[in-house]
Enzyme design. Structure first.
Site, short mmCIF file in Angstrom:
data_model
loop_
_atom_site.label_atom_id
_atom_site.label_comp_id
_atom_site.label_asym_id
_atom_site.label_seq_id
_atom_site.Cartn_x
_atom_site.Cartn_y
_atom_site.Cartn_z
N PRO A 109 0.81 -1.23 0.00
CG PRO A 109 0.01 -1.01 2.18
CD PRO A 109 0.66 -1.99 1.25
CG HIS A 136 15.67 16.54 -7.57
ND1 HIS A 136 14.64 16.80 -6.71
CD2 HIS A 136 15.45 15.28 -8.04
CE1 HIS A 136 13.83 15.76 -6.64
NE2 HIS A 136 14.30 14.83 -7.45
CD GLU A 178 9.16 14.04 -8.51
OE1 GLU A 178 8.28 13.80 -9.36
OE2 GLU A 178 10.02 13.21 -8.15
CD GLU A 181 10.00 8.27 -8.97
OE1 GLU A 181 10.56 7.93 -7.91
OE2 GLU A 181 10.26 9.34 -9.56
CD GLU A 227 13.30 4.97 -7.94
OE1 GLU A 227 13.45 4.98 -6.71
OE2 GLU A 227 12.41 5.63 -8.52
CD GLU A 238 13.54 4.85 -3.02
OE1 GLU A 238 12.75 4.95 -3.96
OE2 GLU A 238 14.71 4.44 -3.16
#
Length: 720
Positions: A193, A414, A416, A485, A503, A509
């Site tokens: 989950p 970075h 995101e 992702e 990844e 992580e």
């Protein structure tokens, strides 16, 4: 590209359908692929070794939207074959050169009723098969929509499988081992989950790469190569007949792929061997990708780096500057927000990390959470989240960059996206200008969350094209890429070597704040996910148990400390992070020495011993040097591996430094017990290396100078 005219069509409509077979052997003659056209004009193939039919008769073809299916009524046009045996040099990789040796056949057929020409291109290697569909330029097919790909892999039994639940939005599950008949993907997915975008698509659907092992000892990996302008492949499992059928991620309208002839599909790949190490050593997927398209690659440099990252996962820091909500990227006055006091990407912290990197020989520092927008970035399916150029008030971009340049350390950008890909594409030119202005040469992208445009999947054609667009944009501007992702890799790092890593799997992580990754996880990934390309797994965690940060925490990393060191060898990446906090490395300077020493680029790799789900031992020779590094890891079971050092130069003495589990080490009960040993070794040495439960060993093997051998014991062989 070949163009087919009216003459072929007039001739072919007169031909009668009849069963035909076209055979292709591997260069060593051990594998045989047969392409068939049966009496109904249906296309299929088989793959066998000797008398063993590894892939039984399996269908080929497509369903097209608003058109007759391309799966039968085909007649033979012609076929041609060729042989290739060449080597090519890598920009970076597990080896300096790669041999590309295969036999090739292109079978051209035409559908009688529609006149559509289709080609099947096969390349058979000594360790497997790659095949794809070609749609040449023709009058009978121009623009078309794939509504279903019918490709089958009819395996020859109820094999043991290492699988992930089918899911077009995430591959961050742990692997399940079961018989094909026992695949229950939805049940498995429900165990995780913590995965934000979890959306299993069917109880009998699994992802690729899929690893199989037969009862008679055959290992088989099914995946794809050169995924371009197409949706990623997953597999529907027929649990009674053991037929695996392709399924693809649809778009918001339910269509799978929009194509225009001339075009081709990705390669469907099958790697086979009776030796597990041969699966790890296969270069089929890389060889099936196009050569490098970047003319000058001298700026592409593998990197070892640290970062402001793990501190967020252990709740020492936050990505967000404040705890405010309802942020508007265009109108919010960031200086008016109340700081939360835990923001990680501050000027002060960045400079501390730069100092640590410079003092320990690291190439770069990754700084996450430097840019505005993290306050309500996740879970809102929000369009304009980040602008990728505006820093938080407590992060001085210019000062940090000036300090990094003074200390000869690179800052890693970075980005995101939070899945808001249209926003990212709009802002990418400005973000690239920002990076160039601040001398940033590498970037980590992220795609956490549901995709925008809404209705698209991470693994759909639209997103596949986006990932490549980003890689191309960065290549044009001499920027290296690490994508998180994304769709799982398919060897495109050969074509775009600035795409250093991805990844695209369950990373380290998850050990910080969830049930974590089981000890077997890292023994499976090299047989599955890593076959398509390097993974940014973020190894190097020294503080194993999370109650160190908060007594209420019960989570932990599911390895020993020594295994975290070994992962730098067994989990290949040219973009390798030392993921833990600087203070945890300062507490163990002797163990940290291995991370400082281990390279990230290699001239040669030897796969010594392996069994998926159990153990792996790999040795690698540093790029342009004489030193070797060896990593050995195990699952939850303790074991002793006999590791031959016969890859060393004969007649020479070496010094081996072994970072291994201590006598009482155990991933769960005593994970930080380790010891360091030194011996004199040579090419005749066979190490008998004991690995603790969930443990490992990392070794540095250096060519010895005569004065270094005094007082150093010769390792006494205990193994076979």
């Amino acid at each position: 590209m070949m163009k087919f005219g009216i003459v072929f069509c007039l001739v072919l409509v007169c031909l009668q359908l009849q069963a035909q077979q076209y055979i292709l052997y591997s260069p060593n003659g051990n594998l045989k692929c047969s392409l068939q056209i049966d009496n109904a004009g249906a296309l299929s193939y088989t793959l066998q070794s000797g008398n063993t039919e590894l892939i039984k008769n399996s269908q080929l073809g497509f369903n097209l939207k608003n058109a007759k299916p391309l799966k039968s009524d085909f007649v033979f046009v012609f076929t041609d074959t060729s042989v290739t045996d060449e080597t090519w040099n890598t920009v970076w990789g597990e080896s300096k050169t790669i041999r590309n040796n295969y036999h090739r056949r292109i079978l051209t057929v035409q559908q009688k009723t529609t006149g559509i020409i289709l080609q099947i291109e096969c390349k058979i290697f000594n360790d497997g098969l790659g095949f794809r569909y070609l749609f040449p330029q023709q009058d009978n097919l121009k623009y078309f929509i794939i509504s279903d790909e019918l490709t089958e892999f009819h395996v020859n039994g109820n094999h043991n499988a290492f699988w992930l639940p089918g899911d077009f939005d995430t591959n961050e599950y742990a692997y399940t081992q079961s018989r094909l008949s026992d695949v229950h993907a939805i049940e498995s997915a429900q165990k995780y989950p913590e995965i934000a975008t979890r959306n299993p698509i069917g109880d009998n659907i699994v992802q690729t790469p899929l690893l199989l092992k037969s009862d008679d000892g055959w290992y088989m990996s099914i995946h794809e190569a050169a995924l371009v302008n197409y949706a990623a492949m997953e597999l529907i499992v027929d649990k009674q007949n053991f037929i695996l059928t392709t399924t693809l991620a649809p778009d918001a309208l339910g269509n799978l792929c929009y194509l225009s002839a001339p075009c081709s599909t990705p390669w469907r790949t099958i790697i086979v061997s009776k030796k597990a190490t041969d699966i790890l050593a296969s270069r089929i997927i890389l060889n099936l990708n196009a050569p490098c398209v970047i003319e000058n690659t001298t700026w592409i440099k593998p990197m070892k780096f640290i970062g402001i990252w793990w501190g967020m996962h252990v709740d020492k820091y936050t990505w967000n500057y404040s705890n405010s909500k309802n942020i508007n990227i265009e109108t919010t006055d960031w200086t008016s927000l109340k700081p939360n006091g835990k923001h990680g990407a501050t000027t002060e912290n960045a400079m501390e990390y730069i100092d640590f990197a410079a003092s320990n020989g690291f190439d770069g520092v990754l700084i996450e959470g430097w840019n505005v927008g993290w306050e309500d970035w996740f879970g809102n399916w929000k369009e304009n989240v980040f602008d990728f150029v505006t820093p938080y008030p407590d992060f001085d971009v210019d000062a940090v960059q000036a300090y990094a340049e003074k200390r000869h350390v690179q800052i890693i950008m970075h980005h995101e996206t939070s899945g808001s890909v249209t926003n990212y594409e709009r802002r990418l030119p400005a973000a690239i200008d920002f990076m160039k202005a601040h001398n940033y040469h590498a970037v980590k992208t992220g795609y956490v969350g549901k995709i925008i445009p809404r209705g698209e999947y991470h693994d759909g054609q639209w997103m596949v094209n986006h990932y490549i667009y980003v890689a191309e944009m960065f290549a044009k501007n001499e920027i290296m890429l690490d994508a998180h992702e994304p769709v799982r890799p398919t060897g495109l790092s050969r074509t775009y070597p600035n795409w250093l890593a991805c990844e695209a799997a369950r990373g380290n992580e998850f050990n910080a704040w969830s049930k974590g990754n089981p000890p077997e996880h890292e023994t499976i990934l090299p047989f599955t996910r890593l076959l398509g390309g390097p993974m940014d797994y973020t190894p190097g965690i020294f503080q194993i148990k999370m109650d160190y940060y908060d007594a209420k925490k019960t989570t932990q990393v599911h390895t020993t400390l020594a295994k975290q060191l070994a992962l730098y060898v067994t989990m290949y990446s040219p973009f390798q992070m030392a993921a833990d906090l600087p203070e945890n490395y300062r507490a163990h300077p002797d163990a940290f020495q291995f991370i400082k020493d281990v390279p990230v680029d290699w001239d040669e790799t030897k796969y010594i011993s392996a069994e998926p789900g159990d153990y792996i031992a790999i040795a690698r020779k540093e790029k342009n040097g004489n030193n070797w590094y060896l990593g050995a890891i195990t699952d939850e079971n303790a074991r002793t591996l006999n590791l031959s050092l016969d890859f060393l130069d004969s007649g020479k003495d070496y010094i081996i430094t072994i970072y291994c589990d201590g006598e009482t080490a155990d991933w769960k009960n005593n994970p930080m017990d380790y010891r360091i040993e030194k011996y004199r070794v040579n090419s005749k040495t066979i190490l008998s290396q004991t690995l603790a439960p969930g443990g490992g060993a990392a070794m540095e093997i250096t060519l010895a100078k005569s004065d270094e051998l005094q007082g150093l014991k010769l390792y006494k062989n205990k193994g076979k």
